[in-house]
Design a protein around this motif. Structure first.
Motif, PDB file in Angstrom:
ATOM      1  N   ARG A 336      40.549  36.731  54.267  1.00 40.89           N
ATOM      2  CA  ARG A 336      40.429  37.224  52.889  1.00 40.89           C
ATOM      3  C   ARG A 336      39.601  38.506  52.839  1.00 40.89           C
ATOM      4  O   ARG A 336      39.906  39.426  52.075  1.00 40.89           O
ATOM      5  CB  ARG A 336      39.813  36.142  52.001  1.00 40.89           C
ATOM      6  CG  ARG A 336      40.781  35.013  51.688  1.00 40.89           C
ATOM      7  CD  ARG A 336      40.165  33.952  50.798  1.00 40.89           C
ATOM      8  NE  ARG A 336      41.144  32.918  50.472  1.00 40.89           N
ATOM      9  CZ  ARG A 336      40.843  31.789  49.843  1.00 40.89           C
ATOM     10  NH1 ARG A 336      39.597  31.538  49.486  1.00 40.89           N
ATOM     11  NH2 ARG A 336      41.785  30.898  49.576  1.00 40.89           N
ATOM     12  N   GLN A 337      38.556  38.576  53.674  1.00 47.20           N
ATOM     13  CA  GLN A 337      37.723  39.781  53.716  1.00 47.20           C
ATOM     14  C   GLN A 337      38.535  40.967  54.228  1.00 47.20           C
ATOM     15  O   GLN A 337      38.432  42.077  53.697  1.00 47.20           O
ATOM     16  CB  GLN A 337      36.514  39.543  54.623  1.00 47.20           C
ATOM     17  CG  GLN A 337      35.491  40.682  54.598  1.00 47.20           C
ATOM     18  CD  GLN A 337      34.910  40.888  53.215  1.00 47.20           C
ATOM     19  OE1 GLN A 337      34.395  39.960  52.617  1.00 47.20           O
ATOM     20  NE2 GLN A 337      35.003  42.108  52.700  1.00 47.20           N
ATOM     21  N   GLN A 338      39.372  40.732  55.231  1.00 47.29           N
ATOM     22  CA  GLN A 338      40.213  41.804  55.766  1.00 47.29           C
ATOM     23  C   GLN A 338      41.187  42.314  54.703  1.00 47.29           C
ATOM     24  O   GLN A 338      41.390  43.523  54.560  1.00 47.29           O
ATOM     25  CB  GLN A 338      40.989  41.297  56.981  1.00 47.29           C
ATOM     26  CG  GLN A 338      40.132  41.080  58.221  1.00 47.29           C
ATOM     27  CD  GLN A 338      40.877  40.377  59.333  1.00 47.29           C
ATOM     28  OE1 GLN A 338      42.042  40.008  59.177  1.00 47.29           O
ATOM     29  NE2 GLN A 338      40.215  40.175  60.475  1.00 47.29           N
ATOM     30  N   LEU A 339      41.783  41.402  53.952  1.00 50.76           N
ATOM     31  CA  LEU A 339      42.718  41.802  52.900  1.00 50.76           C
ATOM     32  C   LEU A 339      42.012  42.586  51.802  1.00 50.76           C
ATOM     33  O   LEU A 339      42.549  43.573  51.287  1.00 50.76           O
ATOM     34  CB  LEU A 339      43.411  40.563  52.309  1.00 50.76           C
ATOM     35  CG  LEU A 339      44.463  39.898  53.191  1.00 50.76           C
ATOM     36  CD1 LEU A 339      44.845  38.537  52.626  1.00 50.76           C
ATOM     37  CD2 LEU A 339      45.702  40.775  53.308  1.00 50.76           C
ATOM     38  N   GLU A 340      40.812  42.147  51.440  1.00 49.08           N
ATOM     39  CA  GLU A 340      40.050  42.860  50.418  1.00 49.08           C
ATOM     40  C   GLU A 340      39.652  44.256  50.905  1.00 49.08           C
ATOM     41  O   GLU A 340      39.695  45.224  50.136  1.00 49.08           O
ATOM     42  CB  GLU A 340      38.801  42.051  50.041  1.00 49.08           C
ATOM     43  CG  GLU A 340      39.121  40.820  49.206  1.00 49.08           C
ATOM     44  CD  GLU A 340      37.934  39.871  49.062  1.00 49.08           C
ATOM     45  OE1 GLU A 340      36.818  40.266  49.478  1.00 49.08           O
ATOM     46  OE2 GLU A 340      38.132  38.753  48.546  1.00 49.08           O
ATOM     47  N   ASN A 341      39.291  44.378  52.195  1.00 46.73           N
ATOM     48  CA  ASN A 341      38.943  45.680  52.759  1.00 46.73           C
ATOM     49  C   ASN A 341      40.129  46.622  52.740  1.00 46.73           C
ATOM     50  O   ASN A 341      40.010  47.802  52.417  1.00 46.73           O
ATOM     51  CB  ASN A 341      38.422  45.521  54.195  1.00 46.73           C
ATOM     52  CG  ASN A 341      37.067  44.835  54.241  1.00 46.73           C
ATOM     53  OD1 ASN A 341      36.370  44.763  53.238  1.00 46.73           O
ATOM     54  ND2 ASN A 341      36.691  44.341  55.413  1.00 46.73           N
ATOM     55  N   ARG A 342      41.300  46.087  53.108  1.00 42.72           N
ATOM     56  CA  ARG A 342      42.524  46.895  53.093  1.00 42.72           C
ATOM     57  C   ARG A 342      42.848  47.377  51.689  1.00 42.72           C
ATOM     58  O   ARG A 342      43.215  48.519  51.467  1.00 42.72           O
ATOM     59  CB  ARG A 342      43.707  46.063  53.613  1.00 42.72           C
ATOM     60  CG  ARG A 342      43.952  46.235  55.102  1.00 42.72           C
ATOM     61  CD  ARG A 342      45.241  45.542  55.465  1.00 42.72           C
ATOM     62  NE  ARG A 342      45.065  44.686  56.624  1.00 42.72           N
ATOM     63  CZ  ARG A 342      45.933  43.772  57.029  1.00 42.72           C
ATOM     64  NH1 ARG A 342      47.020  43.552  56.329  1.00 42.72           N
ATOM     65  NH2 ARG A 342      45.690  43.061  58.095  1.00 42.72           N
ATOM     66  N   SER A 343      42.685  46.464  50.718  1.00 42.71           N
ATOM     67  CA  SER A 343      42.947  46.811  49.318  1.00 42.71           C
ATOM     68  C   SER A 343      41.995  47.897  48.833  1.00 42.71           C
ATOM     69  O   SER A 343      42.382  48.838  48.160  1.00 42.71           O
ATOM     70  CB  SER A 343      42.809  45.557  48.447  1.00 42.71           C
ATOM     71  OG  SER A 343      43.023  45.857  47.096  1.00 42.71           O
ATOM     72  N   ALA A 344      40.721  47.774  49.223  1.00 42.56           N
ATOM     73  CA  ALA A 344      39.720  48.760  48.831  1.00 42.56           C
ATOM     74  C   ALA A 344      40.023  50.114  49.468  1.00 42.56           C
ATOM     75  O   ALA A 344      39.906  51.160  48.816  1.00 42.56           O
ATOM     76  CB  ALA A 344      38.322  48.291  49.240  1.00 42.56           C
ATOM     77  N   ASP A 345      40.450  50.113  50.750  1.00 40.53           N
ATOM     78  CA  ASP A 345      40.803  51.362  51.425  1.00 40.53           C
ATOM     79  C   ASP A 345      41.985  52.048  50.756  1.00 40.53           C
ATOM     80  O   ASP A 345      42.001  53.265  50.571  1.00 40.53           O
ATOM     81  CB  ASP A 345      41.141  51.094  52.905  1.00 40.53           C
ATOM     82  CG  ASP A 345      39.919  50.677  53.707  1.00 40.53           C
ATOM     83  OD1 ASP A 345      38.784  50.902  53.215  1.00 40.53           O
ATOM     84  OD2 ASP A 345      40.082  50.109  54.808  1.00 40.53           O
ATOM     85  N   SER A 346      42.991  51.241  50.349  1.00 41.35           N
ATOM     86  CA  SER A 346      44.171  51.793  49.675  1.00 41.35           C
ATOM     87  C   SER A 346      43.793  52.418  48.332  1.00 41.35           C
ATOM     88  O   SER A 346      44.261  53.492  47.966  1.00 41.35           O
ATOM     89  CB  SER A 346      45.228  50.711  49.448  1.00 41.35           C
ATOM     90  OG  SER A 346      45.638  50.172  50.658  1.00 41.35           O
ATOM     91  N   SER A 347      42.913  51.734  47.604  1.00 38.75           N
ATOM     92  CA  SER A 347      42.471  52.243  46.292  1.00 38.75           C
ATOM     93  C   SER A 347      41.725  53.566  46.467  1.00 38.75           C
ATOM     94  O   SER A 347      41.870  54.500  45.693  1.00 38.75           O
ATOM     95  CB  SER A 347      41.569  51.236  45.599  1.00 38.75           C
ATOM     96  OG  SER A 347      42.251  50.030  45.394  1.00 38.75           O
ATOM     97  N   GLY A 348      40.880  53.644  47.550  1.00 36.81           N
ATOM     98  CA  GLY A 348      40.123  54.855  47.813  1.00 36.81           C
ATOM     99  C   GLY A 348      41.025  56.026  48.137  1.00 36.81           C
ATOM    100  O   GLY A 348      40.787  57.149  47.689  1.00 36.81           O
ATOM    101  N   GLU A 349      42.114  55.770  48.911  1.00 37.41           N
ATOM    102  CA  GLU A 349      43.038  56.843  49.263  1.00 37.41           C
ATOM    103  C   GLU A 349      43.793  57.340  48.039  1.00 37.41           C
ATOM    104  O   GLU A 349      44.034  58.542  47.888  1.00 37.41           O
ATOM    105  CB  GLU A 349      44.042  56.320  50.299  1.00 37.41           C
ATOM    106  CG  GLU A 349      43.416  56.109  51.673  1.00 37.41           C
ATOM    107  CD  GLU A 349      44.367  55.401  52.627  1.00 37.41           C
ATOM    108  OE1 GLU A 349      45.538  55.217  52.248  1.00 37.41           O
ATOM    109  OE2 GLU A 349      43.924  55.029  53.731  1.00 37.41           O
ATOM    110  N   GLU A 350      44.186  56.408  47.144  1.00 39.13           N
ATOM    111  CA  GLU A 350      44.886  56.822  45.919  1.00 39.13           C
ATOM    112  C   GLU A 350      43.999  57.660  45.023  1.00 39.13           C
ATOM    113  O   GLU A 350      44.432  58.616  44.382  1.00 39.13           O
ATOM    114  CB  GLU A 350      45.385  55.580  45.164  1.00 39.13           C
ATOM    115  CG  GLU A 350      46.509  54.872  45.881  1.00 39.13           C
ATOM    116  CD  GLU A 350      46.867  53.552  45.214  1.00 39.13           C
ATOM    117  OE1 GLU A 350      46.312  53.286  44.123  1.00 39.13           O
ATOM    118  OE2 GLU A 350      47.680  52.818  45.771  1.00 39.13           O
ATOM    119  N   ALA A 351      42.698  57.289  44.952  1.00 33.82           N
ATOM    120  CA  ALA A 351      41.757  58.058  44.127  1.00 33.82           C
ATOM    121  C   ALA A 351      41.550  59.457  44.691  1.00 33.82           C
ATOM    122  O   ALA A 351      41.419  60.422  43.994  1.00 33.82           O
ATOM    123  CB  ALA A 351      40.420  57.315  44.077  1.00 33.82           C
TER     124      ALA A 351
END
Length: 351
Positions: A336-351
């Motif tokens: 779950r932590q890995q999935l949350e990290n991936r999601s956070a990284d994706s959000s950062g790239e979009e921003a």
């Protein structure tokens, strides 16, 4: 005077009528009793909530049980009234109660209502309905920590809830509901030292149990499936078809830990199957690499899910439940932590 024997066709027809009606009557009685138990539990629950005192609830149950047992028998003992109260607490939606009462027995529900986590309880409820588990099968799945071993349990709770809601609405299983880690293969009876062929032989010898451990909808297709690519021969250890997922599933058996090279080998198998074996209307083939150990960082970096590859450990001996529970809890937290990290990284790239 000896009576003439009944017409065999007539006798057979009447027996079938009796058996059919008997089964339907049993289902109707079970449904009515289950609904009655919920209403009794809900009425007790309302009474207890009005007084807002837990000790008052126990007092109510003891008093009711003494009178109801006298009037209606042991089915309304204090212990059973507590089950009914818990039933009403666990299932507060009457529509769901009506639905499950038509498919599951009171014995099923008694096992389900004491599962504290609502999502975990919903998972077992849905699987009981989908796979028509007996109460014995349900208990075996609970004992082997099936929910914690599914890929679904590794997802964030919002996605987990969404998957279960989709299953309820469509009756369609997804790979995350079927794929597991680890797979418990204690029924194979393997000794401490064995070869890949020994593992394969043992699986085929215990194919029925292996199919049960794999999960819903699996049927055996081939052993050592030969693939000819250019002038080279390759062999898939075990090939299955899953009717619920509508896709071929290739299984590669490894005695040691997972290696990065295993991904390339499985990708080759899956692309060959997609080109030569996949039928119109089927989903892309899926690969399972069964190994005795996993390298978590390698698996994360390789992003195997995107390739349709699932890496899982297998256990030839079932460890103590507490130890397995701890290991699974750590794996779920890490995933779950890995999935949350991936999601956070994706959000950062979009921003």
């Amino acid at each position: 005077m000896t009576a003439n024997p009944a017409n065999p066709q007539l006798l057979g027809d009447i027996r079938q009528l009796i058996e059919t009606r008997r089964t339907a009557l049993a289902a109707t009685v079970n449904s009515a009793l289950t609904q009655l138990y919920w209403h009794i539990g809900q009425r007790i629950r309302t009474e207890v909530l009005n007084y807002e005192r837990a000790e008052y609830g126990e007092q109510i149950i003891s008093t009711l049980a003494r009178q109801l047992e006298t009037d209606y028998g042991r089915g309304f003992s204090a212990k059973n009234l507590r089950h009914m109260l818990r039933f009403a607490e666990a299932f507060d939606d009457l529509e769901i109660v009506y639905a499950v009462s038509r498919q599951l027995s009171w014995t099923h529900l008694r096992s389900l209502i004491y599962i504290e986590d609502p999502l975990k309880r919903d998972f077992y409820l849905q699987m009981c309905q989908q796979e028509r588990w007996s109460t014995r099968t349900l208990q075996a799945r609970l004992d082997s920590l099936l929910f914690e071993r599914t890929a679904l349990s590794r997802q964030p709770k919002e996605l987990l809830a969404s998957e279960l809601a989709n299953l309820r609405a469509t009756n369609e299983l997804s790979p995350t509901l079927i794929l597991k880690d680890p797979y418990v293969l204690d029924f194979l009876g393997l000794q401490d030292r064995y070869l890949e062929k020994d593992l394969e032989d043992a699986i085929l010898r215990e194919l029925e149990n292996f199919l049960l451990e794999l999960g819903a909808g699996f049927t055996f297709a081939a052993r050592q499936k030969r693939l000819q690519i250019d002038n080279d021969d390759f062999y898939i250890d075990l090939l299955f078809y899953n009717r619920r997922l509508k896709r071929l599933v290739a299984i590669d058996l490894k005695l040691g830990d997972f290696k990065a090279a295993d991904k390339g080998q499985m990708e080759l198998y899956l692309r060959w199957l997609a080109k030569h074996e996949q039928e119109p209307g089927e989903a892309a083939p899926l690969g399972i690499i069964l190994c005795s150990g996993k390298k978590h960082e390698q698996i994360e970096l390789l992003e195997l899910d995107a390739s349709g590859i699932h890496v899982a450990e297998y256990l030839t001996e079932l460890p103590p439940k507490a130890l397995l529970q701890q290991k699974l809890h750590e794996a779920i937290t890490r995933s779950r932590q890995q999935l949350e990290n991936r999601s956070a990284d994706s959000s950062g790239e979009e921003a």
